[in-house]
Design a protein around this motif. Structure first.
Motif, short mmCIF file in Angstrom:
data_model
loop_
_atom_site.label_atom_id
_atom_site.label_comp_id
_atom_site.label_asym_id
_atom_site.label_seq_id
_atom_site.Cartn_x
_atom_site.Cartn_y
_atom_site.Cartn_z
N ALA A 8 4.31 8.52 -12.22
CA ALA A 8 4.51 7.26 -12.93
C ALA A 8 5.17 7.54 -14.28
N ASP A 9 5.95 6.56 -14.75
CA ASP A 9 6.59 6.66 -16.06
C ASP A 9 5.58 6.23 -17.11
N LEU A 10 5.27 7.13 -18.02
CA LEU A 10 4.23 6.87 -19.02
C LEU A 10 4.74 7.12 -20.43
N GLY A 11 3.94 6.72 -21.40
CA GLY A 11 4.31 6.91 -22.80
C GLY A 11 5.47 6.04 -23.23
N GLU A 12 5.69 4.93 -22.50
CA GLU A 12 6.85 4.09 -22.78
C GLU A 12 6.52 3.00 -23.82
N GLU A 164 12.13 12.29 -4.42
CA GLU A 164 11.15 11.24 -4.62
C GLU A 164 11.62 9.94 -3.99
N ALA A 165 10.67 9.03 -3.81
CA ALA A 165 10.95 7.72 -3.24
C ALA A 165 10.25 6.66 -4.09
N PHE A 166 10.68 5.40 -3.89
CA PHE A 166 10.14 4.28 -4.66
C PHE A 166 9.65 3.20 -3.69
N HIS A 224 5.90 2.54 -10.74
CA HIS A 224 6.33 2.12 -12.07
C HIS A 224 5.14 1.64 -12.92
N GLY A 225 5.07 2.14 -14.14
CA GLY A 225 3.96 1.78 -15.01
C GLY A 225 4.22 0.57 -15.86
N ASP A 226 5.46 0.04 -15.85
CA ASP A 226 5.80 -1.07 -16.73
C ASP A 226 5.84 -2.41 -16.01
N VAL A 231 -1.65 -0.87 -12.90
CA VAL A 231 -2.83 -0.03 -12.67
C VAL A 231 -3.50 -0.41 -11.35
N GLU A 232 -3.71 -1.70 -11.13
CA GLU A 232 -4.34 -2.15 -9.89
C GLU A 232 -3.50 -1.76 -8.68
N LEU A 233 -2.19 -1.89 -8.80
CA LEU A 233 -1.31 -1.52 -7.69
C LEU A 233 -1.40 -0.03 -7.41
N ALA A 234 -1.39 0.77 -8.45
CA ALA A 234 -1.48 2.23 -8.29
C ALA A 234 -2.79 2.61 -7.59
#
Length: 252
Positions: A8-12, A164-166, A224-226, A231-234
């Motif tokens: 996940a993309d973090l610290g954004e 990787e995949a999305f 995607h974290g944004d 969070v719930e999806l993850a």
């Protein structure tokens, strides 16, 4: 056993502004793509995310990008190769300081946004990114889209390439991501994303935007974290994978 990494993309965030729920997402993912200050992130944010990731045993990746804070790194830019190489190395080096201070290290590199999409097809920019990785640390794997010029350049340079995949992005029949400006580019239905995640991990396939089934070999799955409810999806994605017998673990 089938296994897959969750990144996940973090610290954004930047200063007082926060975009991603880093602490909660780090309880789900196995790899964290940390913004290095060019599209988002700042020194304090980078340090905090590295400390949180290290405490949870999550691998830290440098998410490098064009210098574009105002556009969140999603605007097309033309950066000379030598300059891009230096800026990629600079971003990795900055994050490495905080990773080391947290008792760990940067474990891989992943481009962000416009740079990620550019290096799918642009050999010159892809080579510049790889040269930046080599300048920073010749042992770092590179995370990117299967079949991209980026991963080809990484392999040619002797670096490990990781596909990787999305699950929450629509694909073209060629296996590239549908541009965000097009309708349906982002998949928002949680149940659809969860099932696509399982299909990518177990069957190595996904349904393209056209309806065609395409094969995608991926060792890591990006969450995607944004996005709203990230969070719930993850959590749902990880739970579905594990209940289906898929081992969720870092690729490094």
């Amino acid at each position: 056993m089938i296994s897959i990494d969750l990144n996940a993309d973090l610290g954004e965030g930047f200063g007082r502004w926060e975009l991603t729920d880093d602490e909660q997402l780090l309880s789900v993912v196995t790899s964290a793509n940390v913004a290095c200050g060019f599209h988002a992130g700042d020194a304090a944010t980078m340090r905090r995310v590295c400390e949180l990731a290290a405490a949870r045993g999550v691998r830290i990746g440098a998410q490098v990008s064009y210098r574009d804070l105002a556009g969140f790194g999603r605007r097309a830019m033309d950066v000379p190769s030598a300059e891009l190489t230096a800026e990629v190395a600079y971003q990795i080096g900055a994050l490495e300081v905080f990773a080391r201070a947290a008792g760990t290290r940067v474990s891989y590199v992943k481009p962000h946004g416009a740079l990620y999409n550019r290096v799918v097809h642009d050999e010159e920019q892809a080579t510049a990114v790889v040269d930046g990785v080599l300048l920073a640390d010749v042992t770092l794997p590179v995370l990117g889209l299967p079949g991209s010029r980026l991963l080809e350049a990484a392999e040619k340079a002797g670096l490990e390439s990781v596909t990787e995949a999305f699950a929450d992005r629509a694909y073209t029949e060629e296996g590239t991501l549908l541009p965000r400006g097009q309708e349906g580019a982002v998949v928002t239905d949680f149940e659809v994303v969860v099932e696509r995640s399982l299909g990518l991990a177990r069957d190595r396939a996904v349904t393209a935007h056209s309806g065609a089934r395409i094969e995608i070999e991926a060792r890591s799955l990006c969450l995607h974290g944004d996005t709203s409810g990230a969070v719930e999806l993850a959590r749902r994605v990880r739970a579905r994978l594990e209940s289906s017998g898929v081992l969720v673990e870092a690729f490094v």
